[in-house]
Design a protein around this motif. Structure first.
Motif, short mmCIF file in Angstrom:
data_model
loop_
_atom_site.label_atom_id
_atom_site.label_comp_id
_atom_site.label_asym_id
_atom_site.label_seq_id
_atom_site.Cartn_x
_atom_site.Cartn_y
_atom_site.Cartn_z
N GLY A 90 0.81 -1.22 0.00
CA GLY A 90 0.00 0.00 0.00
C GLY A 90 0.83 1.26 0.00
N MET A 94 1.07 4.16 -2.93
CA MET A 94 0.88 5.59 -2.66
C MET A 94 2.09 6.40 -3.10
SD MET A 94 -1.35 5.63 0.92
CE MET A 94 0.01 5.31 1.96
N GLY A 97 2.06 6.65 -6.88
CA GLY A 97 1.06 7.63 -7.33
C GLY A 97 1.54 9.06 -7.17
N THR A 98 2.18 9.34 -6.04
CA THR A 98 2.71 10.68 -5.81
C THR A 98 3.81 11.00 -6.81
OG1 THR A 98 2.21 10.46 -3.46
CG2 THR A 98 3.74 12.20 -4.07
N THR A 110 -2.80 10.97 -8.37
CA THR A 110 -2.37 10.92 -6.98
C THR A 110 -3.52 10.48 -6.08
OG1 THR A 110 -0.83 12.72 -7.36
CG2 THR A 110 -1.37 12.24 -5.08
N THR A 113 -4.45 6.63 -6.80
CA THR A 113 -3.44 5.67 -6.34
C THR A 113 -3.25 5.74 -4.83
OG1 THR A 113 -1.67 7.23 -6.89
CG2 THR A 113 -2.17 5.52 -8.51
N ASN A 114 -3.34 6.93 -4.25
CA ASN A 114 -3.24 7.03 -2.79
C ASN A 114 -4.41 6.33 -2.11
OD1 ASN A 114 -0.82 8.36 -2.85
ND2 ASN A 114 -1.65 10.38 -2.42
N GLY A 117 -3.80 2.57 -2.52
CA GLY A 117 -2.72 2.17 -1.62
C GLY A 117 -3.17 2.13 -0.17
N MET A 118 -3.95 3.12 0.23
CA MET A 118 -4.44 3.17 1.60
C MET A 118 -5.39 1.99 1.88
SD MET A 118 -6.08 6.38 3.68
CE MET A 118 -6.99 6.88 2.26
#
Length: 142
Positions: A90, A94, A97-98, A110, A113-114, A117-118
């Motif tokens: 995860g 993230m 994505g960033t 962002t 994907t964040n 990931g979360m």
């Protein structure tokens, strides 16, 4: 002795057919057949009903079948464990994505994907459990 062998022996001692047991449990004859041939196990509710039908205890069913004991063995999970593989996956998603949003300049990437990931970091164990159940159901259907 495996549970299936116990069930078949007890049913025969009671001079009952698979159909009669299936009817009392509100299941199909195929369920009884699979249980008696150790292809699958009855759930706990059916074990309770079977113990009534065969005038025995659920304890006797479990004590005589090591495989069933292992299936029923509930392993305590360490809820404080944050560093399972899903946590790293995860965090990696993230971070990716960033990084992509900095390169491409798209804020939507962002955010998506964040969020993904979360969710993976938080629910990794639940996702694995769900996938295992789906796989189990798939193989039981076949």
């Amino acid at each position: 002795m495996r549970l299936g062998n116990q069930l078949q022996k007890l049913r025969e001692e009671q001079k009952m057919s698979e159909e009669e047991v299936a009817e009392q449990l509100s299941v199909t004859v195929q369920h009884i057949h699979k249980w008696e041939n150790n292809k699958s196990y009855p759930d706990i509710q059916h074990l309770l009903k079977l113990s009534d039908i065969y005038e025995t205890t659920i304890d006797e069913f479990i004590k005589k079948d090591a495989t069933l004991q292992n299936r029923l063995n509930i392993q305590e999970e360490d809820d404080d464990e944050l560093l399972h593989p899903g946590f790293y996956i995860g965090i990696g998603i993230m971070f990716l994505g960033t990084l992509l949003s900095l390169i491409i300049g798209n804020l939507t990437i962002t955010m998506v994907t964040n969020m993904a990931g979360m969710l993976i970091a938080c629910f990794y164990k639940n996702i694995l459990k769900l996938l295992k159940e789906v796989k189990k159901d798939f193989y039981e259907q076949g």
